[in-house]
Design a protein around this motif. Structure first.
Motif, PDB file in Angstrom:
ATOM      1  N   ARG A  13       0.813  -1.225   0.000  1.00  0.00           N
ATOM      2  CA  ARG A  13       0.000   0.000   0.000  1.00  0.00           C
ATOM      3  C   ARG A  13       0.846   1.275   0.000  1.00  0.00           C
ATOM      4  O   ARG A  13       0.627   2.170  -0.807  1.00  0.00           O
ATOM      5  N   PRO A  37      -7.631  -4.217  -2.656  1.00  0.00           N
ATOM      6  CA  PRO A  37      -6.812  -5.333  -2.161  1.00  0.00           C
ATOM      7  C   PRO A  37      -6.688  -6.415  -3.227  1.00  0.00           C
ATOM      8  O   PRO A  37      -7.622  -6.656  -3.991  1.00  0.00           O
ATOM      9  N   GLN A  38      -5.524  -7.050  -3.292  1.00  0.00           N
ATOM     10  CA  GLN A  38      -5.326  -8.190  -4.186  1.00  0.00           C
ATOM     11  C   GLN A  38      -5.901  -9.442  -3.529  1.00  0.00           C
ATOM     12  O   GLN A  38      -6.070  -9.510  -2.310  1.00  0.00           O
ATOM     13  N   GLY A  41      -4.141 -11.092  -0.578  1.00  0.00           N
ATOM     14  CA  GLY A  41      -4.297 -10.498   0.741  1.00  0.00           C
ATOM     15  C   GLY A  41      -3.081  -9.749   1.258  1.00  0.00           C
ATOM     16  O   GLY A  41      -3.143  -9.155   2.314  1.00  0.00           O
ATOM     17  N   VAL A  44      -1.786  -4.625  -2.816  1.00  0.00           N
ATOM     18  CA  VAL A  44      -2.926  -3.860  -3.327  1.00  0.00           C
ATOM     19  C   VAL A  44      -2.634  -3.414  -4.753  1.00  0.00           C
ATOM     20  O   VAL A  44      -1.487  -3.447  -5.205  1.00  0.00           O
TER      21      VAL A  44
END
Length: 63
Positions: A13, A37-38, A41, A44
């Motif tokens: 982030r 969010p990807q 987890g 991003v």
């Protein structure tokens, strides 16, 4: 034809925010961007649309 490009910035982030801030003075960011969010987890992504800055000289020299 559009003069914009679409950019996806992926990473941690803080790194994503830093990269977008670094791009801002170099290109015109023409869309609002959000961080998503990807699925993994841990990272991003941010999606934005941008175009090169146009200087007055570039505009006046076009044919």
């Amino acid at each position: 034809m559009s003069d914009t490009i679409k950019v996806r910035v992926t990473g941690e982030r803080d790194h994503v925010k830093t990269m977008i801030e670094a791009l801002d003075p170099v290109v015109d960011i023409v869309t609002d961007w959000r961080i998503f969010p990807q699925r993994n987890g841990t990272t991003v992504s941010a999606y934005l649309e941008a175009r090169p800055h146009t200087t007055e000289e570039e505009t006046s020299c076009r044919d």
